[in-house]
Structure formats: C-alpha cells, structure tokens
Design a protein around this motif. Structure first.
Motif, PDB file in Angstrom:
ATOM      1  N   GLN A 201      16.348  48.074  14.888  1.00 17.35           N
ATOM      2  CA  GLN A 201      16.293  48.199  13.438  1.00 17.35           C
ATOM      3  C   GLN A 201      17.354  47.287  12.833  1.00 17.35           C
ATOM      4  O   GLN A 201      18.230  46.773  13.536  1.00 17.35           O
TER       5      GLN A 201
ATOM      6  N   GLY B  86      15.926  49.724   8.387  1.00 19.05           N
ATOM      7  CA  GLY B  86      14.504  49.838   8.666  1.00 19.05           C
ATOM      8  C   GLY B  86      14.082  48.926   9.797  1.00 19.05           C
ATOM      9  O   GLY B  86      14.911  48.281  10.442  1.00 19.05           O
ATOM     10  N   TRP B  87      12.797  48.883  10.018  1.00 21.58           N
ATOM     11  CA  TRP B  87      12.215  48.078  11.081  1.00 21.58           C
ATOM     12  C   TRP B  87      12.209  46.611  10.692  1.00 21.58           C
ATOM     13  O   TRP B  87      12.088  46.289   9.504  1.00 21.58           O
TER      14      TRP B  87
ATOM     15  N   GLU C 295      15.502  50.853  -0.480  1.00 20.01           N
ATOM     16  CA  GLU C 295      16.139  52.153  -0.316  1.00 20.01           C
ATOM     17  C   GLU C 295      17.290  52.420  -1.276  1.00 20.01           C
ATOM     18  O   GLU C 295      17.628  53.578  -1.513  1.00 20.01           O
TER      19      GLU C 295
ATOM     20  N   GLU D 256      15.589  45.906   2.798  1.00 15.11           N
ATOM     21  CA  GLU D 256      15.884  47.340   2.920  1.00 15.11           C
ATOM     22  C   GLU D 256      16.855  47.802   1.836  1.00 15.11           C
ATOM     23  O   GLU D 256      16.718  48.902   1.300  1.00 15.11           O
TER      24      GLU D 256
END
Length: 131
Positions: free
Chosen positions: A3, A34-35, A53, A49
């Motif tokens: 990640q 995240g991925w 987020e 991300e």
C-alpha cells in the motif's frame, strides 16, 4: 500486499502538525493510504489518497520515501492481509471541506508528538516522530 500512504504535514502555530483521518472500519486514527493506482507512480498515488481520504486539494510530495511500516488489514470476510506501506511526505497547502470520503471520515491536524501517540503501528509512530 503493498500500500501507499501520505504523511500530510503543515507548519502549525507550535511547530509541525500531521493530518490524521479516521479509518472506515474501526474509527481509529490513521494517515491516508490505499492500494497502488494503475497509471500513477507511488508518490502520485499518495497524493490521490490524500485527496480522497483527507481533502488535500493542494499538496506536493516533499522529498522521497520517508519509510515503511507493516500492519495487518482485516478484510470483510475476517481474513487478515499483511501489508507493507510506503510512506511519502506531503506538504499541504490547502484543504477542501468536501472531498470523496468527507462523509465517511473525520480529519484532524495534530502536533507530531500527539499524532505519533494516536496511531497504532509502532513503525509509523517512529516515522512521525522523525519529522
């Protein structure tokens, strides 16, 4: 499993501050992660991300990889995946109030010492303390 994370930082009134967000499942304090994203390198994924987020609209990667930490991601089916997370420093210039996960997460600027104490992963605590 790999990640990518964004360690979002700004200069606060009393020194450096870290932007923490709550996780979707347990509500514990984390940094945006995240991925890996197809078509984006890891630093670009970290910025993505941070936007999704935490609402970081204007930010830039400042430097290179800060470090890595391990944790176990619990899947919906209860299976735990060991994850290795690459952490990139993000200098934050502006935040938006509305962002893709704004109705699912709480975000908060926290002094580095407090931020290190709020996150659960010991290796991430060390990365934050090193700021």
């Amino acid at each position: 499993v790999r990640q990518v994370a964004a360690l979002c930082v700004r200069n606060g009134k009393n020194g450096k501050e870290v932007l923490l967000v709550t996780s979707l499942d347990t509500g514990r304090w984390i940094i945006p992660k995240g991925w890996p994203t197809d078509g984006l390198n890891f630093p670009e994924t970290a910025l993505q991300e941070a936007w999704e987020e935490a609402g970081v609209r204007k930010g830039r990667i400042k430097g290179t990889l800060m470090g890595r930490y391990n944790y176990r991601k619990v899947q919906d089916n209860g299976i735990e995946l060991p994850c290795l997370v690459d952490v990139y420093p993000v200098e934050v210039n502006s935040l938006e109030d509305t962002f893709p996960e704004s109705d699912q997460r709480t975000r908060r600027w926290v002094p580095t010492k407090e931020a290190a104490n709020l996150v659960r992963e010991p290796e991430l605590q060390d990365i934050i303390r090193a700021i």
